[in-house]
Structure formats: C-alpha cells, structure tokens
Motif scaffolding. Structure first.
Motif, short mmCIF file in Angstrom:
data_model
loop_
_atom_site.label_atom_id
_atom_site.label_comp_id
_atom_site.label_asym_id
_atom_site.label_seq_id
_atom_site.Cartn_x
_atom_site.Cartn_y
_atom_site.Cartn_z
N ASN A 285 35.27 43.77 39.94
CA ASN A 285 34.79 44.65 38.51
C ASN A 285 36.13 45.65 38.79
OD1 ASN A 285 32.66 43.54 37.91
ND2 ASN A 285 31.22 45.59 38.96
N GLU A 286 37.03 46.23 40.10
CA GLU A 286 37.90 46.71 39.78
C GLU A 286 39.09 46.04 39.87
OE1 GLU A 286 38.28 49.27 43.86
OE2 GLU A 286 36.61 50.40 43.24
N LEU A 287 39.26 45.11 40.55
CA LEU A 287 40.05 43.97 40.32
C LEU A 287 40.38 43.29 38.80
CD1 LEU A 287 42.47 41.75 41.33
CD2 LEU A 287 40.54 40.74 41.42
N ALA A 288 39.60 43.56 37.79
CA ALA A 288 38.75 42.95 36.27
C ALA A 288 39.75 43.78 35.26
CB ALA A 288 37.72 42.69 36.40
N ASN A 289 39.53 45.62 36.17
CA ASN A 289 39.82 46.81 35.33
C ASN A 289 41.46 47.08 35.70
OD1 ASN A 289 36.96 46.78 34.53
ND2 ASN A 289 36.47 48.13 36.09
N ALA A 290 41.89 46.79 36.68
CA ALA A 290 43.17 46.24 37.03
C ALA A 290 44.39 45.54 36.34
CB ALA A 290 43.41 45.66 38.32
N ILE A 291 43.93 44.33 36.37
CA ILE A 291 44.24 43.78 34.83
C ILE A 291 44.03 43.70 33.57
CG2 ILE A 291 44.03 41.94 37.04
CD1 ILE A 291 42.28 39.79 36.60
#
Length: 360
Positions: A285-291
């Motif tokens: 989820n943090e990866l999805a938010n980061a991109i």
C-alpha cells in the motif's frame, strides 16, 4: 508380553552387575573371609547376583516408567521436526563427534576418570552439534544454494539472476494479487519465500464455507502458481515452523529474522508490529501511494461528484487510481462535472485524501 521379557532381561543385567560388584568386593580385606575356599566364593557370587537381580526386578516398574516417559518426550519433539531438520541434526551430531574424537587420546590418558570425561565430552558435543545444525539450517542451505545458483547461471545465460535479501510473503499480500505485477516489473529482487504455514492458511481460506473467503483463498493460490510458472523469479517453499508460536503473523516476523530477510505485506497492523520488533517490511500500500501522481494545493482539476460526504454539504469524487477527493459544498452537484481547486492533501498509511473547493 514385552514388559515381562524386559523385566527378565533387566533382572539378568542386574545379576550380571552383581557378579561384577562381587568380584570387586572380594578384593577388599573386609570380605577376605569368602576367599578362603572355592565354595565360599561361589556362595558369595550367587548371593551377590541374586541380590542385585532382585533389586533390578523390584525397581523395574519405576525404571520402565522413566524410559517410557523419555521415549514419549523424544517422540513428541521429533514429530515437531521436519525431515530436513532431523537430517541436519544427525549430520551435525556426527561432525561434532568426529571433532570430539580428535581429543580422545588426550582425555583417555587421564587416570581413572579419563574415559568418563571422554564419554561426557562426546555426549555434549553431539547435542551442541545437532542443535547448531538445526538452528542454522537455513543459512547452511543458503550457502549451498548460492553455489548451485552460481553454477546454474554459468550454464544458462538466458535466465536473469537477481541477488538480494529474501522476501517473505504474508497471506494478505498473496490474496491481494498485486505482488505478481510488481514482481513482473523486476522491482522485487531476491528469493520469494513462501512459508508452509502461510500455504496452510491459504488452503484453509480456500476451503471455507463462506463464498467470499473461498474465492479469496483460491485467488491467492492462483497468484502463487502464476508467479512460479510465468515469472523469472526464485520462489522457495520454506518448511521452517515455530510450533511454540500460535499466530501466523508472529511466525512470519520470526522467519524473516531467522533468514535475515524482509516481509512483504499490505497489513497495516503487521507493519506496525514489524517496526516495533525491528523487522524490515515492504508494504504494498505504501508503494502504491508513493507512485500516485503528486497533487499540490492550488491545482485545478475537473471531476464528477459521485456521492455526498460525511460532513454537511460535502461531495465525494475519486481519481482513476482510487484517491478520494472531498469537495466542500459539492453535495448539490452530485452527478455533475465540476471544476475544483485543491486546497490541501492529507497523506495517511491507509491512502491519500484530497480536499478541494469549487473553482470561483
């Protein structure tokens, strides 16, 4: 029947022990009376054998009970071990005994107690060797696998090899399915570790009577099959388990610590526990938010109001990536396209929220 045979055998062993002790006692001056004639010596030997045979016959139930408890204890602990752990324990014990035998000549040369010390050293060495071999099983296997992979890479030039820390997948990220797309891009490097207890949990979910849970479990198993068959990544099924730990999430963190790897998850609570225990975590989820595209206050956008918000007068819209937009005073424009100006952006571990107002 077996109990009776063992009792007789123990009595015979006790009698033999009595004979040996009798020979030792006859060398003492106090028992020199029995050395005067052969008849007296025979009588003494017979009495010694009968006495110790009777003692072992009487004590047999207690001795047998202790042996049974010891065997049950060993059997219960052996059942918790995998076949690989048993093999590694046996090999470790053998290596330790070989090393200990190098000091045998030195220890056995000690008068009287040398043999006893040598026997104790062998027992302790075997236990330590087996214990270390089982605990370091994954590291030892990793060393051999690294040699194997380096040799395989020389033979197969077409296959891309990734080096990195081990990545332990939890149940939620497997069911989520996005891990397949991330691995396909090549951003995940290192071996993907699938613990057997995670597979057991997935299988349990896939067999659930609840239709939604059953579909989620089956999707997770399908994702794993696709990763193994379609992607050029190393996947390893880890049989390492921790019987003393009941929760699957805690087992995951423990396995990551043992492998010196990282946990891939999208579970917010697991992420917090991992941070507390010092275990590295890769949160999907943090990866999805980061991109997600960056939106700054003052930017303008054209959106469609979908529904009303929690607060009075608010309207809700969504971007294509699922980001929620809260529009002040947008409730009366539900179903319409509206030009808005971004006022603020709120970033949370669960996602991103954009606050906006109608463009003047």
């Amino acid at each position: 029947m077996l109990r009776k045979v063992l009792r007789i055998l123990f009595s015979v062993i006790g009698g033999s022990l009595g004979f040996i002790i009798g020979r030792f006692l006859l060398k003492i001056d106090y028992f020199s009376f029995f050395n005067e004639t052969t008849l007296k010596m025979v009588i003494f030997y017979i009495l010694s054998c009968l006495l110790f045979g009777l003692i072992t016959f009487i004590l047999f139930p207690a001795i047998y009970g202790l042996i049974r408890k010891l065997l049950d204890y060993v059997e219960n602990h052996m059942q918790k071990l995998t076949a690989i752990e048993i093999i590694f324990g046996a090999v470790g014990a053998i290596i330790a005994l070989i090393i200990a035998s190098m000091f045998g000549s030195i220890l056995t040369s000690i008068p009287k107690v040398g043999v006893i010390i040598y026997a104790c050293v062998n027992i302790v060495a075997a236990i330590i060797g087996a214990d270390l071999s089982v605990k370091k099983r994954d590291e030892i296997m990793g060393v051999f696998l690294s040699f194997k992979k380096s040799g395989a890479n020389k033979e197969k030039k077409g296959k891309t090899s990734f080096k990195g820390t081990a990545k332990v997948l939890d149940t939620s990220v497997i069911i989520d399915g996005r891990i397949f797309d991330i691995c396909q891009t090549g951003f995940i490097e290192g071996t993907l570790i699938i613990p057997t207890f995670v597979l057991a949990e997935l299988r349990h979910i896939a067999d659930s009577s609840d239709g939604l849970k059953r579909n989620r479990g089956r999707r997770g198993l399908d994702v794993l099959n696709r990763i193994q068959k379609e992607l050029n990544v190393d996947v390893e099924i880890s049989e390492k388990d921790f019987p003393d730990i009941a929760e699957v999430d805690i087992k995951l963190l423990k396995l990551a610590q043992v492998l010196n790897g990282k946990v891939i998850t999208n579970d917010y609570n697991l992420n917090k526990v991992a941070e507390f225990q010092g275990v590295p975590v890769l949160n999907i989820n943090e990866l999805a938010n980061a991109i997600k595209p960056v939106v700054l206050p003052g930017e303008e956008m054209n959106i469609q109001i979908i529904k009303d918000g929690k607060e009075s007068g608010q309207g809700i819209s969504y971007l294509d990536d699922g980001t929620m937009i809260v529009v002040e005073g947008g409730r009366k424009y539900i179903g319409e396209n509206l030009a808005v100006v971004v006022t603020s952006v709120l970033q949370t571990p669960a996602g991103r929220m954009i606050f906006a107002k109608k463009k003047d």
